[in-house]
Design a protein around this motif. Structure first.
Motif, short mmCIF file in Angstrom:
data_model
loop_
_atom_site.label_atom_id
_atom_site.label_comp_id
_atom_site.label_asym_id
_atom_site.label_seq_id
_atom_site.Cartn_x
_atom_site.Cartn_y
_atom_site.Cartn_z
N ALA A 68 0.76 -0.98 -0.09
CA ALA A 68 -0.16 -0.09 0.06
C ALA A 68 0.93 1.20 0.27
O ALA A 68 1.99 1.08 0.66
N ASN A 69 0.43 2.36 -0.56
CA ASN A 69 1.22 3.64 -0.64
C ASN A 69 0.24 4.56 -0.54
O ASN A 69 -0.42 5.30 -1.26
N ILE A 70 0.31 5.37 0.94
CA ILE A 70 -0.48 6.62 1.11
C ILE A 70 -0.07 7.73 0.12
O ILE A 70 -0.95 8.39 -0.11
N ASP A 71 1.06 7.89 -0.20
CA ASP A 71 1.39 9.16 -1.13
C ASP A 71 0.89 8.92 -2.56
O ASP A 71 0.32 10.18 -3.01
N LYS A 72 0.56 7.84 -3.01
CA LYS A 72 -0.08 7.78 -4.24
C LYS A 72 -1.69 7.45 -4.23
O LYS A 72 -2.33 7.77 -4.89
N ASP A 73 -2.16 6.94 -2.78
CA ASP A 73 -3.36 6.50 -3.08
C ASP A 73 -4.52 7.27 -2.11
O ASP A 73 -5.48 7.28 -2.07
N GLU A 74 -3.65 7.96 -1.04
CA GLU A 74 -4.45 8.91 -0.22
C GLU A 74 -5.45 8.09 0.53
O GLU A 74 -5.34 7.52 1.15
N TYR A 76 -7.78 6.24 -0.25
CA TYR A 76 -8.02 4.88 -0.78
C TYR A 76 -7.08 3.87 -0.08
O TYR A 76 -7.04 2.59 -0.11
N THR A 77 -6.40 4.23 0.88
CA THR A 77 -5.41 3.50 1.50
C THR A 77 -5.86 3.00 2.76
O THR A 77 -6.33 3.64 3.69
N PRO A 78 -5.76 1.62 2.84
CA PRO A 78 -6.38 0.80 4.09
C PRO A 78 -5.37 1.31 5.31
O PRO A 78 -4.19 1.38 5.18
N CYS A 79 -6.02 1.30 6.42
CA CYS A 79 -5.42 1.63 7.81
C CYS A 79 -5.67 0.61 8.76
O CYS A 79 -4.87 0.42 9.66
N ARG A 80 -6.72 -0.39 8.46
CA ARG A 80 -7.11 -1.39 9.34
C ARG A 80 -6.89 -2.56 8.30
O ARG A 80 -7.56 -2.68 7.25
N ILE A 81 -6.30 -3.94 8.80
CA ILE A 81 -6.33 -5.10 7.89
C ILE A 81 -6.83 -6.28 8.77
O ILE A 81 -6.21 -6.20 9.90
N LYS A 96 -5.87 -12.33 12.70
CA LYS A 96 -4.94 -10.99 12.83
C LYS A 96 -6.16 -9.78 12.82
O LYS A 96 -6.68 -9.73 11.82
N ASP A 97 -5.67 -8.94 13.52
CA ASP A 97 -6.61 -7.50 13.24
C ASP A 97 -5.74 -6.57 13.54
O ASP A 97 -5.02 -6.27 14.66
N LEU A 98 -5.13 -5.86 12.53
CA LEU A 98 -4.14 -4.93 12.63
C LEU A 98 -4.39 -3.70 12.52
O LEU A 98 -5.12 -3.45 11.16
N MET A 99 -4.15 -2.59 13.27
CA MET A 99 -4.56 -1.02 13.05
C MET A 99 -2.86 -0.76 12.60
O MET A 99 -2.11 -0.76 13.39
N LEU A 100 -2.91 -0.08 11.41
CA LEU A 100 -1.43 0.47 11.03
C LEU A 100 -0.91 1.67 11.83
O LEU A 100 -1.84 2.61 11.99
N GLU A 101 0.13 1.67 12.33
CA GLU A 101 0.88 2.78 13.30
C GLU A 101 1.12 3.71 12.37
O GLU A 101 0.97 5.09 12.92
N HIS A 102 1.63 3.45 11.28
CA HIS A 102 2.49 4.51 10.44
C HIS A 102 1.79 4.45 9.05
O HIS A 102 1.16 3.47 8.65
N GLU A 103 1.72 5.77 8.41
CA GLU A 103 1.27 5.40 7.11
C GLU A 103 2.01 4.53 6.11
O GLU A 103 3.26 4.87 6.14
N PRO A 104 1.37 3.63 5.37
CA PRO A 104 2.12 2.76 4.75
C PRO A 104 2.85 3.31 3.35
O PRO A 104 2.11 4.02 2.77
N ARG A 105 4.07 3.10 3.34
CA ARG A 105 4.79 3.30 1.67
C ARG A 105 5.50 2.03 1.47
O ARG A 105 6.78 2.23 1.21
N LEU A 132 -11.34 -0.14 7.04
CA LEU A 132 -11.41 1.05 7.42
C LEU A 132 -10.01 1.61 6.58
O LEU A 132 -9.14 1.07 6.56
N ASN A 133 -10.21 2.92 5.93
CA ASN A 133 -9.27 3.79 5.21
C ASN A 133 -8.67 4.92 6.05
O ASN A 133 -9.48 5.47 6.72
N TYR A 134 -7.75 5.57 5.63
CA TYR A 134 -7.27 6.65 5.96
C TYR A 134 -8.05 7.88 5.37
O TYR A 134 -8.75 7.49 4.25
N GLU A 135 -8.17 8.85 6.25
CA GLU A 135 -9.04 10.01 5.61
C GLU A 135 -10.64 9.64 5.60
O GLU A 135 -11.15 10.26 4.75
N ASN A 136 -11.10 8.43 6.34
CA ASN A 136 -12.51 7.94 6.13
C ASN A 136 -12.70 7.75 4.42
O ASN A 136 -13.92 7.99 4.20
#
Length: 177
Positions: A68-74, A76-81, A96-105, A132-136
């Protein structure tokens, strides 16, 4: 353990997704090991979005890698997997229930073992849920997904202690002749 030592078993499976935009389907997820991360799968429906991977026989799965890449996808980037597994869609259990701590790149490695047991997951079916995605954001983009098996080389099992059995007595009987 670095994912470079782990065999990619993704191509042994049948893949499906919960929804997709035209031209941005499941085939964009399942490239070769050095796949083009400029292509992606994009969902087109209600959350949670999901990727379903079904194997014809039960497989040992060490970890999952998702690109995943937050810089390209804003947004659209998942923050929970969430990773679910089972033998069919009717007996799925949360692994697994993983909430990403950092924006993925880049590649996100998700080990599927219990850190205390160091075991591997055995499953016919794996579902990667993206609720769940970043920025809702509503739809999601994933630029790559790989399922990785434990190392084939028994030496790596012994030296890296992937198996919980490490006594000399166990290793006397750990292989067939």
């Amino acid at each position: 353990m670095t994912t470079l030592l782990l065999p990619d078993i993704s191509r042994q499976a049948t893949w499906s997704v919960s929804s997709s935009k035209q031209g941005l389907g499941v085939t964009n997820l399942t490239g070769h090991p050095h796949q083009n991360t400029d292509t992606y799968w994009q969902s087109d429906g209600q959350q949670p979005h999901s990727i379903t991977v079904k194997f014809p026989t039960r497989q040992q799965i060490h970890s999952i890698s998702l690109y995943a890449n937050i810089d390209k996808d804003e947004s659209y980037t998942p923050c929970r997997i969430r990773i679910l597994s089972g033998t069919t869609q009717y007996d799925l259990q949360l692994v697994k229930d993983l909430m990403l701590e950092h924006e993925p790149r880049g590649w996100i490695d998700i080990p599927l073992n219990d850190h205390q047991q160091e075991s591997v997951l055995m499953a016919h079916l794996v579902v990667v849920e993206l609720p769940l995605n970043y920025e809702n954001g509503r739809d999601v983009r994933v630029r790559g997904l790989r399922l990785l098996a434990p190392p084939k080389n028994d030496h790596l099992f012994k030296t890296k202690k992937i198996l919980p059995f490490t006594t000399p007595e166990y290793f006397m009987y750990d292989s067939f002749r």
